[in-house]
Design an enzyme around this catalytic site. Structure first.
Site, PDB file in Angstrom:
ATOM      1  N   LEU A  47       0.856  -1.185   0.000  1.00 30.43           N
ATOM      2  CA  LEU A  47       0.000   0.000   0.000  1.00 30.43           C
ATOM      3  C   LEU A  47       0.891   1.234   0.000  1.00 30.43           C
ATOM      4  O   LEU A  47       1.985   1.215   0.572  1.00 30.43           O
ATOM      5  CB  LEU A  47      -0.895   0.037   1.241  1.00 30.43           C
ATOM      6  CG  LEU A  47      -1.987  -1.026   1.383  1.00 30.43           C
ATOM      7  CD1 LEU A  47      -2.752  -0.800   2.687  1.00 30.43           C
ATOM      8  CD2 LEU A  47      -2.937  -1.015   0.208  1.00 30.43           C
ATOM      9  N   ASP A  48       0.405   2.316  -0.614  1.00 28.68           N
ATOM     10  CA  ASP A  48       1.119   3.587  -0.536  1.00 28.68           C
ATOM     11  C   ASP A  48       1.296   3.970   0.929  1.00 28.68           C
ATOM     12  O   ASP A  48       0.433   3.680   1.772  1.00 28.68           O
ATOM     13  CB  ASP A  48       0.331   4.697  -1.235  1.00 28.68           C
ATOM     14  CG  ASP A  48       0.118   4.434  -2.711  1.00 28.68           C
ATOM     15  OD1 ASP A  48       0.886   3.648  -3.299  1.00 28.68           O
ATOM     16  OD2 ASP A  48      -0.836   5.016  -3.279  1.00 28.68           O
ATOM     17  N   ARG A  49       2.380   4.657   1.224  1.00 26.96           N
ATOM     18  CA  ARG A  49       2.663   5.031   2.615  1.00 26.96           C
ATOM     19  C   ARG A  49       1.509   5.743   3.306  1.00 26.96           C
ATOM     20  O   ARG A  49       1.174   5.414   4.448  1.00 26.96           O
ATOM     21  CB  ARG A  49       3.947   5.879   2.678  1.00 26.96           C
ATOM     22  CG  ARG A  49       4.333   6.238   4.103  1.00 26.96           C
ATOM     23  CD  ARG A  49       5.727   6.815   4.211  1.00 26.96           C
ATOM     24  NE  ARG A  49       6.110   6.901   5.621  1.00 26.96           N
ATOM     25  CZ  ARG A  49       7.351   7.134   6.044  1.00 26.96           C
ATOM     26  NH1 ARG A  49       8.326   7.321   5.181  1.00 26.96           N
ATOM     27  NH2 ARG A  49       7.616   7.184   7.346  1.00 26.96           N
ATOM     28  N   THR A  57      -1.647   5.534   2.822  1.00 26.20           N
ATOM     29  CA  THR A  57      -2.890   4.749   2.811  1.00 26.20           C
ATOM     30  C   THR A  57      -2.921   3.790   3.992  1.00 26.20           C
ATOM     31  O   THR A  57      -1.906   3.199   4.354  1.00 26.20           O
ATOM     32  CB  THR A  57      -2.999   3.954   1.492  1.00 26.20           C
ATOM     33  OG1 THR A  57      -2.931   4.862   0.400  1.00 26.20           O
ATOM     34  CG2 THR A  57      -4.299   3.171   1.416  1.00 26.20           C
TER      35      THR A  57
END
Length: 229
Positions: free
Chosen positions: A62-64, A66
């Site tokens: 996951l993106d940081r 998120t």
């Protein structure tokens, strides 16, 4: 292991699924910040009294900023098979996003072509195919609303870089806290209001159908939306 307390959503001999906090790194990057993978390895080492290095595979990320569920593989066999599931597009991923505007249609499908800018670590979603653009598809529906914000449920059909963030920005929607894609203010925790809510897949070893659900972060806005559902 206090940092993982209450955040382990599923565990067996092959997989461990953890509810990631917004702003938390899944794996190491140039910042050198402590990662969720580091915490999980420590948990496994202590809980099972493992000696030496602990194996932990990362089949997806996951993106940081998120939050939400992240699957880790405890065995190489599970990692290889989970990678195949993700590549084969047989994993169903549902996200929740809090946005600043109601879309023109309360539910629909978005199709774009994503172009990634690696230097800026950002993606642009275009309505027509361009060179190097990758097809991005998602379904969304409005599931709750307040006076200021709207909660959308998103089903991803592709897994492009910053896909939800870029596709929503392309239609004039901005995820709360997401400065990179046009929201004017950051969230206090450094995260954004994009949450990996649930994931469904066939277990890579036991072959049973699994659906795992992650609660969103505890704050006033998320709690207000949850009360409507």
């Amino acid at each position: 292991m206090e940092q993982l307390e209450g955040r382990i959503l599923y565990e067996d001999n092959h997989l461990i699924v953890v509810n990631k906090r917004g702003g938390e790194l899944v794996q190491g990057d140039k910042t050198g910040d402590r990662t969720l993978a580091d915490l999980v390895k420590e948990y496994l080492k202590v809980t099972y009294n493992k000696k030496g290095n602990v194996y932990l595979g990362i089949p997806h990320r996951l993106d940081r900023p998120t939050s939400g569920l992240v699957i880790f593989a405890k065995t190489e066999k599970a990692l290889v098979r989970m990678n195949e599931l993700f590549k084969g597009n047989t994993v169903k991923k549902t996200y929740w996003a809090i946005v600043d505007k109601v879309p023109n249609e309360t539910e629909g499908t978005l199709l774009h072509y994503i172009i990634r800018d690696t230097k800026a670590n950002k993606s642009v979603a275009l309505p027509v195919e361009k060179q190097k653009g990758k097809l991005a598809k998602l379904d969304y529906r409005l599931i709750a609303a307040s006076k200021t914000y709207y909660l959308l449920e998103v089903q991803l059909h592709t897994g492009r870089h910053h896909q939800i963030r870029a596709q929503f920005a392309a239609i004039g929607l901005h995820i709360k806290g997401d400065l990179k894609y046009g929201f004017p203010r950051s969230n206090p925790d450094g995260g954004i209001c994009l949450h990996a809510r649930s994931i469904s897949f066939v277990h890579p070893v036991r072959k049973e159908e699994l659906t795992i659900v992650a609660d969103p972060p505890q704050d006033t806005l998320w709690d207000a939306f949850l009360s409507q559902l």
